[in-house]
Design a protein around this motif. Structure first.
Motif, PDB file in Angstrom:
ATOM      1  N   GLY A 197      54.607   9.460  27.790  1.00  0.00           N
ATOM      2  CA  GLY A 197      53.830   9.850  26.617  1.00  0.00           C
ATOM      3  C   GLY A 197      53.265   8.581  26.004  1.00  0.00           C
ATOM      4  O   GLY A 197      53.525   7.478  26.503  1.00  0.00           O
ATOM      5  N   CYS A 198      52.509   8.712  24.916  1.00  0.00           N
ATOM      6  CA  CYS A 198      52.022   7.493  24.248  1.00  0.00           C
ATOM      7  C   CYS A 198      53.230   6.675  23.795  1.00  0.00           C
ATOM      8  O   CYS A 198      53.253   5.451  23.941  1.00  0.00           O
ATOM      9  CB  CYS A 198      51.156   7.856  23.052  1.00  0.00           C
ATOM     10  SG  CYS A 198      49.642   8.724  23.495  1.00  0.00           S
ATOM     11  N   ALA A 199      54.247   7.334  23.248  1.00  0.00           N
ATOM     12  CA  ALA A 199      55.461   6.635  22.818  1.00  0.00           C
ATOM     13  C   ALA A 199      56.133   5.952  24.007  1.00  0.00           C
ATOM     14  O   ALA A 199      56.661   4.843  23.895  1.00  0.00           O
ATOM     15  CB  ALA A 199      56.426   7.616  22.173  1.00  0.00           C
ATOM     16  N   GLY A 253      50.048   5.624  14.247  1.00  0.00           N
ATOM     17  CA  GLY A 253      51.263   5.239  13.522  1.00  0.00           C
ATOM     18  C   GLY A 253      52.240   4.430  14.363  1.00  0.00           C
ATOM     19  O   GLY A 253      53.106   3.727  13.821  1.00  0.00           O
ATOM     20  N   TYR A 254      52.106   4.500  15.686  1.00  0.00           N
ATOM     21  CA  TYR A 254      53.070   3.805  16.555  1.00  0.00           C
ATOM     22  C   TYR A 254      53.021   2.284  16.368  1.00  0.00           C
ATOM     23  O   TYR A 254      54.001   1.594  16.640  1.00  0.00           O
ATOM     24  CB  TYR A 254      52.810   4.162  18.022  1.00  0.00           C
ATOM     25  CG  TYR A 254      53.115   5.606  18.396  1.00  0.00           C
ATOM     26  CD1 TYR A 254      53.670   6.496  17.483  1.00  0.00           C
ATOM     27  CD2 TYR A 254      52.855   6.073  19.686  1.00  0.00           C
ATOM     28  CE1 TYR A 254      53.939   7.808  17.834  1.00  0.00           C
ATOM     29  CE2 TYR A 254      53.141   7.381  20.048  1.00  0.00           C
ATOM     30  CZ  TYR A 254      53.674   8.242  19.122  1.00  0.00           C
ATOM     31  OH  TYR A 254      53.963   9.538  19.483  1.00  0.00           O
ATOM     32  N   PHE A 255      51.856   1.762  15.915  1.00  0.00           N
ATOM     33  CA  PHE A 255      51.785   0.311  15.676  1.00  0.00           C
ATOM     34  C   PHE A 255      52.803  -0.104  14.610  1.00  0.00           C
ATOM     35  O   PHE A 255      53.450  -1.145  14.725  1.00  0.00           O
ATOM     36  CB  PHE A 255      50.374  -0.101  15.233  1.00  0.00           C
ATOM     37  CG  PHE A 255      49.366  -0.109  16.353  1.00  0.00           C
ATOM     38  CD1 PHE A 255      49.311  -1.164  17.251  1.00  0.00           C
ATOM     39  CD2 PHE A 255      48.469   0.933  16.508  1.00  0.00           C
ATOM     40  CE1 PHE A 255      48.375  -1.175  18.290  1.00  0.00           C
ATOM     41  CE2 PHE A 255      47.543   0.932  17.536  1.00  0.00           C
ATOM     42  CZ  PHE A 255      47.496  -0.119  18.434  1.00  0.00           C
ATOM     43  N   GLY A 281      57.604  15.689  22.388  1.00  0.00           N
ATOM     44  CA  GLY A 281      57.595  16.498  23.611  1.00  0.00           C
ATOM     45  C   GLY A 281      58.652  15.986  24.581  1.00  0.00           C
ATOM     46  O   GLY A 281      59.405  16.761  25.180  1.00  0.00           O
ATOM     47  N   ASP A 282      58.718  14.695  24.698  1.00  0.00           N
ATOM     48  CA  ASP A 282      59.616  14.036  25.640  1.00  0.00           C
ATOM     49  C   ASP A 282      61.099  14.294  25.316  1.00  0.00           C
ATOM     50  O   ASP A 282      61.869  14.732  26.171  1.00  0.00           O
ATOM     51  CB  ASP A 282      59.315  12.532  25.530  1.00  0.00           C
ATOM     52  CG  ASP A 282      59.694  11.734  26.746  1.00  0.00           C
ATOM     53  OD1 ASP A 282      59.545  12.232  27.861  1.00  0.00           O
ATOM     54  OD2 ASP A 282      60.152  10.593  26.561  1.00  0.00           O
ATOM     55  N   ILE A 283      61.469  14.048  24.072  1.00  0.00           N
ATOM     56  CA  ILE A 283      62.885  14.107  23.684  1.00  0.00           C
ATOM     57  C   ILE A 283      63.337  15.531  23.364  1.00  0.00           C
ATOM     58  O   ILE A 283      64.479  15.911  23.661  1.00  0.00           O
ATOM     59  CB  ILE A 283      63.137  13.202  22.440  1.00  0.00           C
ATOM     60  CG1 ILE A 283      62.746  11.737  22.728  1.00  0.00           C
ATOM     61  CG2 ILE A 283      64.590  13.303  21.955  1.00  0.00           C
ATOM     62  CD1 ILE A 283      63.629  11.008  23.713  1.00  0.00           C
TER      63      ILE A 283
HETATM   64  C1  LIG Z   1      57.370  16.567  34.593  1.00  0.00           C
HETATM   65  C2  LIG Z   1      56.137  16.306  33.757  1.00  0.00           C
HETATM   66  N1  LIG Z   1      55.565  17.323  33.096  1.00  0.00           N
HETATM   67  C3  LIG Z   1      54.471  17.089  32.350  1.00  0.00           C
HETATM   68  C4  LIG Z   1      53.943  15.838  32.250  1.00  0.00           C
HETATM   69  C5  LIG Z   1      52.693  15.614  31.444  1.00  0.00           C
HETATM   70  N2  LIG Z   1      52.971  14.955  30.173  1.00  0.00           N
HETATM   71  C6  LIG Z   1      52.910  13.609  30.058  1.00  0.00           C
HETATM   72  S1  LIG Z   1      53.237  13.071  28.505  1.00  0.00           S
HETATM   73  C7  LIG Z   1      53.430  14.671  27.969  1.00  0.00           C
HETATM   74  C8  LIG Z   1      53.758  14.983  26.537  1.00  0.00           C
HETATM   75  C9  LIG Z   1      53.704  13.818  25.631  1.00  0.00           C
HETATM   76  O1  LIG Z   1      54.000  14.197  24.323  1.00  0.00           O
HETATM   77  P1  LIG Z   1      55.108  13.469  23.495  1.00  0.00           P
HETATM   78  O2  LIG Z   1      56.373  13.396  24.236  1.00  0.00           O
HETATM   79  O3  LIG Z   1      55.159  14.117  22.159  1.00  0.00           O
HETATM   80  O4  LIG Z   1      54.584  11.959  23.392  1.00  0.00           O
HETATM   81  P2  LIG Z   1      53.294  11.368  22.661  1.00  0.00           P
HETATM   82  O5  LIG Z   1      52.243  11.210  23.709  1.00  0.00           O
HETATM   83  O6  LIG Z   1      52.885  12.324  21.591  1.00  0.00           O
HETATM   84  O7  LIG Z   1      53.778  10.058  22.126  1.00  0.00           O
HETATM   85  C10 LIG Z   1      53.268  15.589  28.996  1.00  0.00           C
HETATM   86  C11 LIG Z   1      53.365  17.056  28.835  1.00  0.00           C
HETATM   87  C12 LIG Z   1      54.583  14.784  32.965  1.00  0.00           C
HETATM   88  N3  LIG Z   1      54.141  13.532  32.900  1.00  0.00           N
HETATM   89  N4  LIG Z   1      55.665  15.049  33.708  1.00  0.00           N
END
Ligand SMILES: Cc1ncc(C[n+]2csc(CCOP(=O)(O)OP(=O)(O)O)c2C)c(N)n1
Ligand code: SF4
Ligand SMILES: [Mg+2]
Length: 276
Positions: free
Chosen positions: A61-63, A32-34, A105-107
């Motif tokens: 993250g991927c985002a 969906g990010y595209f 996860g990030d935000i």
């Molecule tokens: C301090 C730290 N803890 C854990 C990680 C591993 N890590 C990288 S991305 C991520 C979660 C990504 O999920 P999200 O923020 O929902 O992004 P998405 O990939 O789904 O876009 C984690 C746990 C990291 N890079 N740094």
């Protein structure tokens, strides 16, 4: 890294590379990010923003890979740190249009402690929360928005945690602009992005998107398309109570939940103090 070929640039025509770099996103086909990226690149073009007038700050993250694909100032920071770093960029360079980008996860997880503060201070940053309800980059663990009971990589027998509600959170933290979009509705996202970027103060965009690789059962394109519906057209965007009520609805309503255009931004306060 794969790059956009000259042939594709020719096919897409003039302007194709105005805002995007030649790097092809490393996202999975069908992600969906595209759609989100497509909407944002079109909106900044429609707003006539120049490349050097924008800065994209992301976490991990991927985002978080987003700044790689956009030809503007960019900062791919640490996990959870898009919000404080984008705040710093805006305060140091108020003339820039600043975007903060991160996943659920990030935000809301590792970076969740920063969100109330950018909201209450009303710092003029547009935050794009790419919410796929999963940790995508690390291969499918439960995130703060994974529904309870969903089987994930970290909870194969079902996620035992109650999910956060990002729109209700942003409203409760005092964000002055709160909206939701769906990655499958590019026109709807363009409309809310346009309004969010023009908003003076902090704007929060909850962008719901499927992770086609690590969630094959729950928030799929099909399921999300069934759950998503526009906010009632009678909804008044200055009604905070109604916005909170609608945010708690089981259906995934899209559009602008709330806007307070009169509240001074953090920069306005600083400017007033400087002049005083
Ligand atoms: C301090 C730290 N803890 C854990 C990680 C591993 N890590 C990288 S991305 C991520 C979660 C990504 O999920 P999200 O923020 O929902 O992004 P998405 O990939 O789904 O876009 C984690 C746990 C990291 N890079 N740094
Ligand atoms: S892992 Fe999921 S979120 Fe990441 S690029 Fe692939 S489909 Fe998109
Ligand atoms: Mg995620």
């Amino acid at each position: 890294m794969t790059y956009i070929s000259d042939a594709l640039v020719k096919v897409r025509g003039e302007g194709f590379l105005d805002y995007r770099t030649r790097e092809l996103p490393t996202w999975c086909p069908g992600c969906g990010y595209f759609g989100i990226a497509h909407a944002l690149l079109q909106v900044v073009g429609a707003l006539g923003l120049r490349n050097e007038e924008m800065c994209v700050v992301s976490g991990i993250g991927c985002a978080g890979r987003f700044p790689i694909f956009m030809k503007v100032y960019g900062f791919h920071t640490l996990h959870g740190r898009a919000v404080p770093i984008s705040s710093g960029v805006k305060l140091a360079s108020p003339e820039l249009t600043v975007f903060a980008i991160g996943g659920d996860g990030d935000i809301l997880g590792i970076g969740g402690g920063h969100l109330p503060h950018i909201a209450r201070k009303n710092i003029d940053v547009t935050l794009f929360l790419f919410d796929n309800s999963i940790y995508g980059l690390t291969k499918g663990q439960s995130s703060p928005t994974t529904p309870m009971g969903n089987a994930t990589g970290s909870h194969p027998r079902g996620n035992p945690d109650t999910p956060l509600n990002p729109v209700a959170l942003a409203l409760s933290y005092g964000a002055s602009f709160v909206a939701r979009g769906f990655a499958g509705d590019v026109d709807g996202m363009k409309s809310i992005m346009h309004q969010a970027i023009n908003h003076k103060g902090f704007s929060f965009l909850h962008l719901v998107s499927p992770c086609v690789t690590f969630d094959k059962e729950n928030y799929t394109w099909k399921r999300l398309s069934e759950l998503v519906m526009p906010l009632p057209h009678t909804h008044a965007t200055d009604d905070h109570e109604a916005a909170l009520r609608l945010a708690r609805d089981e259906r995934i309503m899209t559009g602008v939940f709330y806007q307070d255009s009169l509240r001074p931004s953090y920069i306005d306060h600083l400017e007033a103090q400087r002049q005083g």
